[in-house]
Design a protein around this motif. Sequence first.
Motif, PDB file in Angstrom:
ATOM      1  N   GLN A  90      16.092   1.379 -11.016  1.00 42.34           N
ATOM      2  CA  GLN A  90      17.354   2.092 -11.203  1.00 42.34           C
ATOM      3  C   GLN A  90      17.952   2.509  -9.856  1.00 42.34           C
ATOM      4  N   PHE A  91      17.112   2.880  -8.908  1.00 46.30           N
ATOM      5  CA  PHE A  91      17.590   3.224  -7.573  1.00 46.30           C
ATOM      6  C   PHE A  91      18.249   2.011  -6.917  1.00 46.30           C
ATOM      7  N   LYS A  92      17.601   0.870  -7.024  1.00 41.43           N
ATOM      8  CA  LYS A  92      18.164  -0.355  -6.446  1.00 41.43           C
ATOM      9  C   LYS A  92      19.490  -0.726  -7.101  1.00 41.43           C
ATOM     10  N   LYS A  93      19.610  -0.426  -8.406  1.00 32.77           N
ATOM     11  CA  LYS A  93      20.855  -0.700  -9.128  1.00 32.77           C
ATOM     12  C   LYS A  93      21.899   0.402  -8.896  1.00 32.77           C
ATOM     13  N   LYS A  94      21.540   1.389  -8.082  1.00 31.03           N
ATOM     14  CA  LYS A  94      22.410   2.541  -7.793  1.00 31.03           C
ATOM     15  C   LYS A  94      22.747   3.336  -9.054  1.00 31.03           C
ATOM     16  N   ASN A  95      21.809   3.338  -9.984  1.00 31.65           N
ATOM     17  CA  ASN A  95      21.951   4.088 -11.226  1.00 31.65           C
ATOM     18  C   ASN A  95      21.135   5.381 -11.079  1.00 31.65           C
ATOM     19  N   HIS A  96      21.646   6.291 -10.256  1.00 36.28           N
ATOM     20  CA  HIS A  96      20.888   7.469  -9.859  1.00 36.28           C
ATOM     21  C   HIS A  96      20.703   8.471 -10.996  1.00 36.28           C
ATOM     22  N   ASP A  97      21.643   8.532 -11.919  1.00 37.94           N
ATOM     23  CA  ASP A  97      21.445   9.398 -13.088  1.00 37.94           C
ATOM     24  C   ASP A  97      20.230   8.946 -13.892  1.00 37.94           C
ATOM     25  N   LYS A  98      20.029   7.647 -13.987  1.00 44.07           N
ATOM     26  CA  LYS A  98      18.894   7.109 -14.734  1.00 44.07           C
ATOM     27  C   LYS A  98      17.578   7.394 -14.003  1.00 44.07           C
ATOM     28  N   VAL A  99      17.601   7.371 -12.673  1.00 42.63           N
ATOM     29  CA  VAL A  99      16.402   7.732 -11.900  1.00 42.63           C
ATOM     30  C   VAL A  99      15.971   9.139 -12.286  1.00 42.63           C
ATOM     31  N   LEU A 100      16.932  10.050 -12.304  1.00 38.60           N
ATOM     32  CA  LEU A 100      16.637  11.444 -12.635  1.00 38.60           C
ATOM     33  C   LEU A 100      16.184  11.577 -14.082  1.00 38.60           C
ATOM     34  N   SER A 101      16.814  10.831 -14.973  1.00 40.06           N
ATOM     35  CA  SER A 101      16.457  10.872 -16.384  1.00 40.06           C
ATOM     36  C   SER A 101      15.021  10.407 -16.607  1.00 40.06           C
ATOM     37  N   ILE A 102      14.643   9.327 -15.963  1.00 38.36           N
ATOM     38  CA  ILE A 102      13.276   8.818 -16.097  1.00 38.36           C
ATOM     39  C   ILE A 102      12.288   9.837 -15.542  1.00 38.36           C
ATOM     40  N   PHE A 103      12.631  10.442 -14.409  1.00 33.60           N
ATOM     41  CA  PHE A 103      11.740  11.441 -13.810  1.00 33.60           C
ATOM     42  C   PHE A 103      11.471  12.590 -14.778  1.00 33.60           C
ATOM     43  N   THR A 104      12.493  13.011 -15.502  1.00 36.21           N
ATOM     44  CA  THR A 104      12.299  14.127 -16.442  1.00 36.21           C
ATOM     45  C   THR A 104      11.439  13.734 -17.639  1.00 36.21           C
ATOM     46  N   GLU A 105      11.279  12.434 -17.888  1.00 36.91           N
ATOM     47  CA  GLU A 105      10.418  11.967 -18.983  1.00 36.91           C
ATOM     48  C   GLU A 105       8.937  12.042 -18.626  1.00 36.91           C
ATOM     49  N   ILE A 106       8.625  12.154 -17.345  1.00 37.28           N
ATOM     50  CA  ILE A 106       7.231  12.102 -16.905  1.00 37.28           C
ATOM     51  C   ILE A 106       6.528  13.405 -17.247  1.00 37.28           C
ATOM     52  N   ASN A 107       5.501  13.287 -18.058  1.00 35.38           N
ATOM     53  CA  ASN A 107       4.699  14.448 -18.415  1.00 35.38           C
ATOM     54  C   ASN A 107       3.966  14.928 -17.167  1.00 35.38           C
ATOM     55  N   ASP A 108       3.975  16.227 -16.953  1.00 36.14           N
ATOM     56  CA  ASP A 108       3.352  16.789 -15.769  1.00 36.14           C
ATOM     57  C   ASP A 108       1.885  16.385 -15.624  1.00 36.14           C
ATOM     58  N   SER A 109       1.218  16.153 -16.737  1.00 32.69           N
ATOM     59  CA  SER A 109      -0.206  15.813 -16.693  1.00 32.69           C
ATOM     60  C   SER A 109      -0.469  14.427 -16.109  1.00 32.69           C
ATOM     61  N   ILE A 110       0.536  13.550 -16.071  1.00 35.22           N
ATOM     62  CA  ILE A 110       0.312  12.214 -15.489  1.00 35.22           C
ATOM     63  C   ILE A 110       0.918  12.073 -14.095  1.00 35.22           C
ATOM     64  N   ASN A 111       1.651  13.092 -13.644  1.00 33.10           N
ATOM     65  CA  ASN A 111       2.218  13.052 -12.295  1.00 33.10           C
ATOM     66  C   ASN A 111       1.089  13.264 -11.296  1.00 33.10           C
ATOM     67  N   PRO A 112       0.847  12.294 -10.407  1.00 33.61           N
ATOM     68  CA  PRO A 112      -0.276  12.422  -9.476  1.00 33.61           C
ATOM     69  C   PRO A 112      -0.050  13.470  -8.383  1.00 33.61           C
ATOM     70  N   LYS A 113       1.144  14.024  -8.293  1.00 34.33           N
ATOM     71  CA  LYS A 113       1.458  15.088  -7.327  1.00 34.33           C
ATOM     72  C   LYS A 113       1.168  14.660  -5.884  1.00 34.33           C
ATOM     73  N   LYS A 114       1.619  13.434  -5.568  1.00 37.14           N
ATOM     74  CA  LYS A 114       1.461  12.935  -4.202  1.00 37.14           C
ATOM     75  C   LYS A 114       2.799  12.873  -3.481  1.00 37.14           C
ATOM     76  N   GLY A 115       3.881  13.213  -4.181  1.00 35.26           N
ATOM     77  CA  GLY A 115       5.189  13.311  -3.553  1.00 35.26           C
ATOM     78  C   GLY A 115       6.053  12.076  -3.633  1.00 35.26           C
ATOM     79  N   LYS A 116       5.496  10.964  -4.056  1.00 33.67           N
ATOM     80  CA  LYS A 116       6.259   9.711  -4.099  1.00 33.67           C
ATOM     81  C   LYS A 116       7.391   9.774  -5.116  1.00 33.67           C
TER      82      LYS A 116
END
Length: 159
Positions: A90-116
């Motif tokens: 989505q970033f490559k497609k310049k669809n930045h709203d979708k990048v943010l939307s996908i990020f909000t779907e990530i359950n905190d328990s699976i986020n590796p918390k490495k900053g990427k």
Amino acid sequence: NKDFFKGKIEAQAKKALNKYGNMSNSESLKIILYYILYGESNFKKSIENFEIANELFRKEKYNEASLLYEQSRALFPLNVDYYYNDMVVQFKKKNHDKVLSIFTEINDSINPKKGKLEFLVGKSYLEVKDTINACKFFKISGGMNFLKSKQYLKNICIN
């Protein structure tokens, strides 16, 4: 036979995954638990879709890759790479709203918390010229010792 037990098997599988899923020698156990929770065919299909999506991504067929990453997430929502790779598409497609939307779907328990993940969100905000939120996410990412974020913080954000 799962229906006969009315959710007890899934509850026990989730409990076991939470308790033993982070052990270094638990890969086989995790796969068995994933089969119980999501179904063997769904788990395997998610991996297959992911591999095909990665090949499509390399060929810059972003729309097709994104569709398969989405399907992978729907089949098996515990693999953070399915989310991250779709965020990159989505970033490559310049669809930045979708990048943010996908990020909000990530359950905190699976986020590796490495900053990427947070760094990519920061870059998306920067692309739409929202430096306040960009710096917020670069700071979060930098706090997780993601080095690229520290460079952005130094060069773009006021500390």
